[in-house]
Design a protein around this motif. Sequence first.
Motif, PDB file in Angstrom:
ATOM      1  N   PHE A 126      37.077  27.374  41.529  1.00 38.47           N
ATOM      2  CA  PHE A 126      38.264  26.913  42.257  1.00 38.47           C
ATOM      3  C   PHE A 126      38.098  27.081  43.762  1.00 38.47           C
ATOM      4  CE2 PHE A 126      39.511  28.474  38.028  1.00 38.47           C
ATOM      5  CZ  PHE A 126      39.911  27.263  37.475  1.00 38.47           C
ATOM      6  N   GLY A 127      36.853  27.153  44.189  1.00 40.43           N
ATOM      7  CA  GLY A 127      36.558  27.191  45.609  1.00 40.43           C
ATOM      8  C   GLY A 127      36.616  28.568  46.224  1.00 40.43           C
ATOM      9  N   TYR A 140      44.614  27.893  35.390  1.00 33.44           N
ATOM     10  CA  TYR A 140      43.534  28.386  34.518  1.00 33.44           C
ATOM     11  C   TYR A 140      43.836  29.817  34.054  1.00 33.44           C
ATOM     12  CZ  TYR A 140      38.874  29.948  33.080  1.00 33.44           C
ATOM     13  OH  TYR A 140      37.832  30.475  32.372  1.00 33.44           O
ATOM     14  N   ALA A 143      45.210  25.343  40.925  1.00 37.60           N
ATOM     15  CA  ALA A 143      44.327  25.095  39.775  1.00 37.60           C
ATOM     16  C   ALA A 143      43.881  26.423  39.159  1.00 37.60           C
ATOM     17  CB  ALA A 143      43.121  24.273  40.202  1.00 37.60           C
ATOM     18  N   ALA A 144      43.594  27.393  40.033  1.00 34.89           N
ATOM     19  CA  ALA A 144      43.168  28.707  39.543  1.00 34.89           C
ATOM     20  C   ALA A 144      44.298  29.357  38.743  1.00 34.89           C
ATOM     21  CB  ALA A 144      42.764  29.594  40.715  1.00 34.89           C
ATOM     22  N   ALA A 189      40.410  34.650  47.950  1.00 31.94           N
ATOM     23  CA  ALA A 189      41.226  33.982  46.918  1.00 31.94           C
ATOM     24  C   ALA A 189      40.717  32.553  46.735  1.00 31.94           C
ATOM     25  CB  ALA A 189      42.686  33.982  47.354  1.00 31.94           C
ATOM     26  N   PRO A 190      40.860  31.985  45.532  1.00 32.14           N
ATOM     27  CA  PRO A 190      40.398  30.607  45.321  1.00 32.14           C
ATOM     28  C   PRO A 190      41.107  29.651  46.281  1.00 32.14           C
ATOM     29  CG  PRO A 190      41.029  31.630  43.239  1.00 32.14           C
ATOM     30  CD  PRO A 190      41.448  32.573  44.327  1.00 32.14           C
ATOM     31  N   LYS A 191      40.358  28.703  46.801  1.00 31.45           N
ATOM     32  CA  LYS A 191      40.950  27.748  47.753  1.00 31.45           C
ATOM     33  C   LYS A 191      41.921  26.826  47.030  1.00 31.45           C
ATOM     34  CE  LYS A 191      37.406  28.190  51.190  1.00 31.45           C
ATOM     35  NZ  LYS A 191      36.531  29.084  50.345  1.00 31.45           N
ATOM     36  N   ASP A 192      41.517  26.360  45.842  1.00 30.74           N
ATOM     37  CA  ASP A 192      42.445  25.565  45.044  1.00 30.74           C
ATOM     38  C   ASP A 192      43.267  26.541  44.184  1.00 30.74           C
ATOM     39  OD1 ASP A 192      43.839  23.761  43.580  1.00 30.74           O
ATOM     40  OD2 ASP A 192      42.093  22.589  42.919  1.00 30.74           O
TER      41      ASP A 192
END
Lengths: 194, 458
Positions: free
Chosen positions: A193-194, B258, B254-255, B248-251
């Motif tokens: 997720f980037g 999930y 979406a994370a 932290a996840p950029k998206d």
Amino acid sequence: MEAFVRETGRAVVIPNDNINTDIILPKQFLKNILKTGFGKDLFFDWRYNADGSLNEAFELNKPAHQGASILITGNDFGSGSSREHAVWALTDYGFRAVIGGGFSDIFYMNSTKNGLLPIVLPEENRKILRDVQADENIQIDLPEQTVTYKNYTFHFDINSQWKEKFINGEDDIDNTMKYEKLIAAFEKQRPNFG
Amino acid sequence: MSKTLFDKIWEKHVITGEIGEAQLIYVDLHLVHEVTSPQPFDGLRSTNRRVRRPDLTFATMDHNVPTKDIFNVQDQMSRLQMDTLVKNSKEFDIPLASIGDDKQGIVHVVGPERGLTQPAKVIVCGDSHTATHGAFGAIAFGIGTSEVEHVLATQTIWQVKPKTMGIKVTGELPKNTYAKDIIMGIIAKYGVSFGVGYAIEFYGETIEKLSMEARMTMCNMSIEAGSKTGMVQPDQTTFDYIEGREQAPKDFEAAKKYWSQFYTDNESDFDETLTFDVSNLKPMVTWGTNPGMATPVDQSLPEIKDDNDANAYEYIGLHPNMKPVDINLDYIFIGSCTNSRYEDLEIAANMMKGHHLAPNVTAWVVPGSRAIRNRAIKTGIAKIFEDAGCEWREPGCSACLAMNPDKIPAGKHVASTSNRNFIGRQGAGSRTHLASPAMVAAAGIAGHFVDITTDEFV
């Protein structure tokens, strides 16, 4: 790692429960950047008096027990810190197997990486083994999964993969490298997720 | 099929192998510190291997770090270990937060703080308190040094899937009792080895209301119950903690979507379940030499049942029928991966505000990270500690394990927010009494333990 198939040797009994890795090897000895030389510091606080002299009352220091290769102990051996140095201290001292009522999960795994065989036996068996005299041998047969003392033979359980690893003295990393393609494929489908 | 949180994460990480046998598991995050990494890097060098995923690896320094003057490393062996990590991180391209760095701190405090610790990850570190990260709904566990080398080389680890245990915690926490008291209460009730062979999940209404910091305290001490993995289902509290952090996840949406699929379907999915009600929980204090030897603050110390108890009493210099209020303290220690987060310091500071330490009590307050230290200075919490007479230190493991200059002298009693009261743990001959940050702070003021649930305090 050194393979383990069979061992016939003298045993020393340290029957305490909950012997944690701080007792097996105190933290001041974790500063070494090597894997060797920890044997002299094994059970340091029990083995030596405050002035650095040998505590002659401690089992490991009794002349009759010198050269023992099997340690018989209590429940919950190796709890606490994950330090593998505790296992290195036991093997460097000369122990090849530890017989206890149970082992912490991390200590158990560390033992399987260093050829130190952790054997779980119930109290009723260990009670008999605790009578072992300094001039008596105990036999361990890993292929048969037995511990023999005098007329007694006790069976122990071990995961078949760990057993094979002990018998062959396998290096884990070489073994894992065989799965390189699977690892690479796994990495491609990991969520990201980037 | 109905599954536990643990099972769901595990299944997502199996590369090969069958349940019941050793399975090869992928590792999403490998945390590294200076004590258990020199031998693994040496092993890599001697076999011409590289670190497979430096991008999934993060290193910092904590165990050896002097907290009084962080750059003044007097102990040559400590210095060697720290220098070795600097050299190895450079050689193998691993990000390192060294002493003085903004990101440096106790590895289990820094991982979550940076946003590296996330739900549904498999997280390992050569340290038994890695269980801390399970608070985010991750499978996190400590590994040995050979395993560290294996993970560096392959980013995987061989493990036999443990059984699962659900611990349902119910009831409303009484005022001035905390997550530390819950986990100490559970260990006092069920013992120090009931978790061997199990991955523990804490759940129930009480856990849902806990902050991330409090959940980390609970999971951190799972290892003191014998379980190398403690975890809590990820929820909005978890997501809110992670959002906006450096890693932290950029998206993030979406994370979050999930992560939301990871929860235990039914209580009956656990191999074993225990319950613990906190409605009448009292602050806990250890009297002996393992974390199970603990008592509610208002109770007498227990009778001697066996040699283990007798040996513990002899070492600790107490006897049955004394009460925690009778234990005269020489030191207090507020710190460690169990209780050195901002929330812990805030709770302790509130207890100390406007008071001064009892005569003869020495107090060390050691924040878990540079970021926490800076924040506490900014908000004035550091000043409260200093005004009370405490020594306000630099981030590190400090007196939790005394591998550094912070050692409790022989025979001295210390009230400590750390996790282990083992013989000699905090210094040769030191006498440790584990408790919550609020209890330790109040004990520092009084010079002995006090029941902080009485009217005087609430």
